[in-house]
Design a protein around this motif. Structure first.
Motif, PDB file in Angstrom:
ATOM      1  N   UNK A 181       0.854  -1.178   0.000  1.00  0.00           N
ATOM      2  CA  UNK A 181       0.000   0.000   0.000  1.00  0.00           C
ATOM      3  C   UNK A 181       0.889   1.226   0.000  1.00  0.00           C
ATOM      4  N   UNK A 182       0.627   2.150  -0.893  1.00  0.00           N
ATOM      5  CA  UNK A 182       1.382   3.402  -0.892  1.00  0.00           C
ATOM      6  C   UNK A 182       0.427   4.544  -0.546  1.00  0.00           C
ATOM      7  N   UNK A 183       0.999   5.646  -0.141  1.00  0.00           N
ATOM      8  CA  UNK A 183       0.263   6.826   0.324  1.00  0.00           C
ATOM      9  C   UNK A 183      -0.540   6.494   1.571  1.00  0.00           C
ATOM     10  N   UNK A 184      -1.292   7.454   2.041  1.00  0.00           N
ATOM     11  CA  UNK A 184      -2.036   7.220   3.270  1.00  0.00           C
ATOM     12  C   UNK A 184      -3.370   7.947   3.192  1.00  0.00           C
ATOM     13  N   UNK A 185      -4.162   7.737   4.232  1.00  0.00           N
ATOM     14  CA  UNK A 185      -5.459   8.392   4.290  1.00  0.00           C
ATOM     15  C   UNK A 185      -6.331   7.932   3.145  1.00  0.00           C
ATOM     16  N   UNK A 186      -7.226   8.797   2.696  1.00  0.00           N
ATOM     17  CA  UNK A 186      -8.150   8.323   1.672  1.00  0.00           C
ATOM     18  C   UNK A 186      -7.544   8.364   0.269  1.00  0.00           C
ATOM     19  N   UNK A 187      -6.256   8.683   0.157  1.00  0.00           N
ATOM     20  CA  UNK A 187      -5.613   8.522  -1.144  1.00  0.00           C
ATOM     21  C   UNK A 187      -4.703   7.303  -1.162  1.00  0.00           C
ATOM     22  N   UNK A 188      -4.731   6.503  -0.100  1.00  0.00           N
ATOM     23  CA  UNK A 188      -3.928   5.283  -0.069  1.00  0.00           C
ATOM     24  C   UNK A 188      -4.364   4.362  -1.188  1.00  0.00           C
ATOM     25  N   UNK A 189      -3.413   3.673  -1.797  1.00  0.00           N
ATOM     26  CA  UNK A 189      -3.778   2.733  -2.844  1.00  0.00           C
ATOM     27  C   UNK A 189      -2.833   1.548  -2.826  1.00  0.00           C
ATOM     28  N   UNK A 190      -3.361   0.409  -3.259  1.00  0.00           N
ATOM     29  CA  UNK A 190      -2.498  -0.749  -3.389  1.00  0.00           C
ATOM     30  C   UNK A 190      -1.757  -0.609  -4.703  1.00  0.00           C
TER      31      UNK A 190
ATOM     32  N   UNK B 133      -4.418  13.895   8.175  1.00  0.00           N
ATOM     33  CA  UNK B 133      -3.638  13.061   9.078  1.00  0.00           C
ATOM     34  C   UNK B 133      -4.048  11.593   9.063  1.00  0.00           C
ATOM     35  N   UNK B 134      -5.257  11.309   8.618  1.00  0.00           N
ATOM     36  CA  UNK B 134      -5.756   9.933   8.677  1.00  0.00           C
ATOM     37  C   UNK B 134      -4.811   8.997   7.928  1.00  0.00           C
ATOM     38  N   UNK B 135      -4.502   7.846   8.551  1.00  0.00           N
ATOM     39  CA  UNK B 135      -3.523   6.959   7.934  1.00  0.00           C
ATOM     40  C   UNK B 135      -4.161   6.079   6.881  1.00  0.00           C
ATOM     41  N   UNK B 136      -5.459   5.868   6.959  1.00  0.00           N
ATOM     42  CA  UNK B 136      -6.132   5.104   5.915  1.00  0.00           C
ATOM     43  C   UNK B 136      -6.221   3.620   6.164  1.00  0.00           C
ATOM     44  N   UNK B 137      -5.879   3.178   7.364  1.00  0.00           N
ATOM     45  CA  UNK B 137      -5.993   1.735   7.607  1.00  0.00           C
ATOM     46  C   UNK B 137      -7.443   1.310   7.774  1.00  0.00           C
ATOM     47  N   UNK B 138      -8.152   1.936   8.696  1.00  0.00           N
ATOM     48  CA  UNK B 138      -9.505   1.460   8.949  1.00  0.00           C
ATOM     49  C   UNK B 138     -10.515   2.375   8.264  1.00  0.00           C
ATOM     50  N   UNK B 139     -11.582   1.769   7.825  1.00  0.00           N
ATOM     51  CA  UNK B 139     -12.489   2.466   6.921  1.00  0.00           C
ATOM     52  C   UNK B 139     -13.230   3.661   7.522  1.00  0.00           C
ATOM     53  N   UNK B 140     -13.744   3.610   8.765  1.00  0.00           N
ATOM     54  CA  UNK B 140     -14.527   4.773   9.211  1.00  0.00           C
ATOM     55  C   UNK B 140     -13.744   6.075   9.162  1.00  0.00           C
ATOM     56  N   UNK B 141     -12.495   6.021   9.586  1.00  0.00           N
ATOM     57  CA  UNK B 141     -11.680   7.231   9.620  1.00  0.00           C
ATOM     58  C   UNK B 141     -11.223   7.624   8.221  1.00  0.00           C
ATOM     59  N   UNK B 142     -10.789   6.644   7.442  1.00  0.00           N
ATOM     60  CA  UNK B 142     -10.287   6.931   6.095  1.00  0.00           C
ATOM     61  C   UNK B 142     -11.348   7.639   5.263  1.00  0.00           C
ATOM     62  N   UNK B 143     -12.567   7.095   5.293  1.00  0.00           N
ATOM     63  CA  UNK B 143     -13.629   7.647   4.449  1.00  0.00           C
ATOM     64  C   UNK B 143     -14.361   8.781   5.161  1.00  0.00           C
ATOM     65  N   UNK B 144     -14.552   8.626   6.475  1.00  0.00           N
ATOM     66  CA  UNK B 144     -15.384   9.582   7.205  1.00  0.00           C
ATOM     67  C   UNK B 144     -14.750  10.951   7.339  1.00  0.00           C
ATOM     68  N   UNK B 145     -13.436  11.006   7.591  1.00  0.00           N
ATOM     69  CA  UNK B 145     -12.811  12.316   7.769  1.00  0.00           C
ATOM     70  C   UNK B 145     -12.894  13.128   6.482  1.00  0.00           C
ATOM     71  N   UNK B 146     -12.710  12.458   5.355  1.00  0.00           N
ATOM     72  CA  UNK B 146     -12.806  13.159   4.075  1.00  0.00           C
ATOM     73  C   UNK B 146     -14.221  13.641   3.810  1.00  0.00           C
ATOM     74  N   UNK B 147     -15.158  12.818   4.160  1.00  0.00           N
ATOM     75  CA  UNK B 147     -16.563  13.165   3.949  1.00  0.00           C
ATOM     76  C   UNK B 147     -16.927  14.389   4.779  1.00  0.00           C
ATOM     77  N   UNK B 148     -16.564  14.357   6.077  1.00  0.00           N
ATOM     78  CA  UNK B 148     -16.910  15.469   6.958  1.00  0.00           C
ATOM     79  C   UNK B 148     -16.240  16.750   6.474  1.00  0.00           C
ATOM     80  N   UNK B 149     -15.011  16.617   5.996  1.00  0.00           N
ATOM     81  CA  UNK B 149     -14.322  17.812   5.522  1.00  0.00           C
ATOM     82  C   UNK B 149     -15.055  18.408   4.322  1.00  0.00           C
ATOM     83  N   UNK B 150     -15.514  17.548   3.434  1.00  0.00           N
ATOM     84  CA  UNK B 150     -16.204  18.055   2.250  1.00  0.00           C
ATOM     85  C   UNK B 150     -17.509  18.748   2.624  1.00  0.00           C
ATOM     86  N   UNK B 151     -18.237  18.148   3.562  1.00  0.00           N
ATOM     87  CA  UNK B 151     -19.504  18.766   3.966  1.00  0.00           C
ATOM     88  C   UNK B 151     -19.241  20.111   4.643  1.00  0.00           C
ATOM     89  N   UNK B 152     -18.210  20.157   5.504  1.00  0.00           N
ATOM     90  CA  UNK B 152     -17.906  21.408   6.203  1.00  0.00           C
ATOM     91  C   UNK B 152     -17.410  22.468   5.228  1.00  0.00           C
TER      92      UNK B 152
END
Lengths: 323, 233
Positions: A181-190, B133-152
């Motif tokens: 997996x590269x990158x992080x957050x919601x731009x992370x991708x395999x 800052x979200x690392x993207x491992x678990x789904x609620x934070x990975x997807x939810x933080x981006x969603x909340x930011x867009x709505x705000x």
């Protein structure tokens, strides 16, 4: 070894120490087992990422009966003696799971009509069984640059839910790490490291472990829908793997070869790429007969020939379908 | 510390002893202060020894007492708790009233807002940080933080609608407690709290899109928090 008593949704079972809540629930049966998108029994350190298997521990153990303060990931939490767990009986869990499904879907392209995984997609099942009926997301879904990861596997990054299963396969089944997996957050991708082609003998198993259509069989791409094909158990002498596979046939033609998946969607034995991609002639295989498929699966919609046993006794049906 | 454990335990109140507070925002003397816990929040903000009061003599609007992840407090809850007692700079006092009327001392990142600051913009800024800052491992934070930011972001730019506040609260609730690490909680709390205490300001953003297009709209028309009693009156 001592057995530990654990109660899940009012059903009690005794399991050896070290069993996770998810595994204990699966031993009881489908009606209490939480869904799992990232946990895979055969892959070490898998699980904990997707949060669909969250359950409520209403009693920690016989010794320490305090409930756990937060919902816990059942795939990573081991049982304690006397533990009481609520899964579908807890509205809190059902609500949290609904949220997780929504989060997984907000950036999923929902291109099921053109996705090869449709019909055997765990995300479809998950959202159908646990999700809400409409989306509240009103923004553009995220997209990625296309990456070609070789001639055997097709990568659709937009469909990925980042379950890390394929990464664990690449890590644990194949020598050398070519996939991560590269990158992080919601731009992370395999991705494969500097876009190297994934070519080693067991890379095809990434297709089998992928719960969604992010990694699909390139040789099967757009050939057919899975529910038009008939699965047959078959085997061959293979010097690399067990050779036990499922052939997906239309008439006499073999469209694709996959591993044998159990009722939780996990393959029993890994198969090699030779079996998966190169042996597509009927003469390569010794057929054992049609594969049993849950009659509620979309794959079994075109009925099998006589002789196939359907799993349709009332005891084995999921409870919600009965009511 | 040199005087031994017994001497150290005499400082402050109970479990709260000394803490290094990084004070920032609209105050006369921003900086890092080592305080003996137990002084009142009122003293910390307004005495010359510490923050030195609000710049240009403006009114206090809100305060984040423990770093961007803790719930924000409106003016009427900063110096007094909901029961009318003086709020002290201690872990216990700042969390008095739970999340409904309290906050947390957290890591001591003390942020003060004057009457001209826009809470919606501030909340968006926080959520932008957690999205990044979200690392993207678990789904609620990975997807939810981006969603909340867009709505705000949509709300801040005056393109939101009235349902957005309930949506944000619901999304924050779905993230909170369901993630692997506490970053999910930290992303959810400030948003939920901002809507809890400053819903009228979010509504202002929906109702007056032409005014909020200017990021400095708060300087022309300060929007002050409404105490619950004032709302019902």
């Amino acid at each position: 070894m001592d057995l530990l008593k654990v109660t899940i949704d009012n059903q009690t079972i005794e399991v050896p120490a070290g069993t996770t809540i998810l595994q204990a629930a699966r031993l009881i049966g489908k009606e209490v087992a939480p869904p799992a998108m990232c946990f895979y029994t055969k892959l070490k350190t898998s699980g904990g990422y997707c949060r669909t298997c969250l359950v409520k521990v209403s009693k920690g153990s016989e010794k320490d009966p305090r409930p756990m303060p937060k919902l816990v990931a059942s795939c990573r939490t081991t049982v304690m003696d006397g533990m009481e767990v609520q899964n579908y009986t807890s509205p809190e869990v059902v609500e949290a799971r609904k949220g997780v499904v929504e989060f997984l879907l907000i950036n999923h392209p929902l291109d099921c009509p053109i996705c090869d995984q449709a019909g055997e997609c765990h995300l479809q099942d998950l959202s159908y069984e646990n999700g809400r009926s409409h989306s509240r997301y009103e923004f553009d879904r995220r997209t990625f640059d296309k990456i070609d990861i070789g001639d055997k596997i097709q990568l659709h990054m937009t469909r990925c839910i980042l379950c890390y299963r394929c990464v664990k396969v690449a890590d644990q089944l194949t020598p050398g790490r070519v996939h991560g997996v590269i990158n992080r957050g919601d731009v992370a991708e395999i991705s494969t490291y500097i876009q190297n082609a994934v070519d080693n003998e067991f890379s095809g198993n990434m297709v089998d472990v992928c719960p969604v259509g992010a990694l699909t069989d390139k040789t099967f791409r757009f050939k057919s829908r899975v529910w038009f094909l008939k699965p047959f158990d078959a085997h061959r002498d293979c010097d690399k793997c067990s050779g036990k596979t499922v052939l997906w046939k239309y008439g006499k033609e073999i469209y694709r070869v996959t591993g044998r998946k159990d009722q939780w969607g996990e393959v029993d034995e890994w198969i090699c790429n030779t079996c998966r991609y190169e042996k597509k002639a009927p003469s390569d295989w010794i057929e054992e007969g049609p594969r049993q498929i849950d009659r509620h699966s979309v794959i079994s919609q075109n009925m099998y020939e006589a002789g196939t046993k359907f799993v349709d006794s009332p005891e084995t049906l999921p409870k919600k379908q009965l009511s | 510390m040199n005087d031994g454990g017994a001497e150290y335990a005499k400082i402050g109140i109970g479990r709260s002893t000394v803490l290094v507070i990084s004070a920032s925002g609209n105050i006369n003397n921003p900086g890092v202060y080592e305080i003996e816990m137990g002084i009142t929040v009122d003293e910390f903000i307004f005495s010359d020894q510490y923050c030195g009061g609000i710049t240009n003599g403006k009114r206090l609007k809100a305060c984040v007492p423990g770093g961007s992840s803790v719930p924000i407090l409106p003016d009427y809850l900063v110096c007094k708790t909901a029961t009318g007692e003086d709020r002290l700079m201690t872990y216990e006092s700042l969390s008095d009233g739970g999340f409904a009327t309290g906050s947390m001392l957290g890591s001591g990142g003390f942020i003060v807002y004057d009457e001209n600051q826009c809470i919606v913009r501030n909340t968006w800024n926080f959520s932008r940080f957690y999205h990044h800052e979200s690392c993207g491992q678990c789904s609620p934070c990975r997807e939810g933080t981006g969603w909340m930011e867009k709505v705000l972001h949509r709300l801040e730019k005056g393109m939101g609608n009235m349902g957005d506040m309930d949506l944000l609260v619901d999304v924050a609730k779905k993230i909170e407690g369901n993630t692997i690490c506490p970053l999910g909680d930290a992303a959810a709390w400030p948003i939920a709290a901002a809507i809890r205490h400053f819903r009228h300001e979010f509504e202002y953003h929906v109702l007056h899109p032409e005014k909020v297009k200017d990021p400095k709209h708060g300087y022309r028309e300060p929007i002050m928090p409404k105490a619950p009693s004032a709302v019902t009156a």
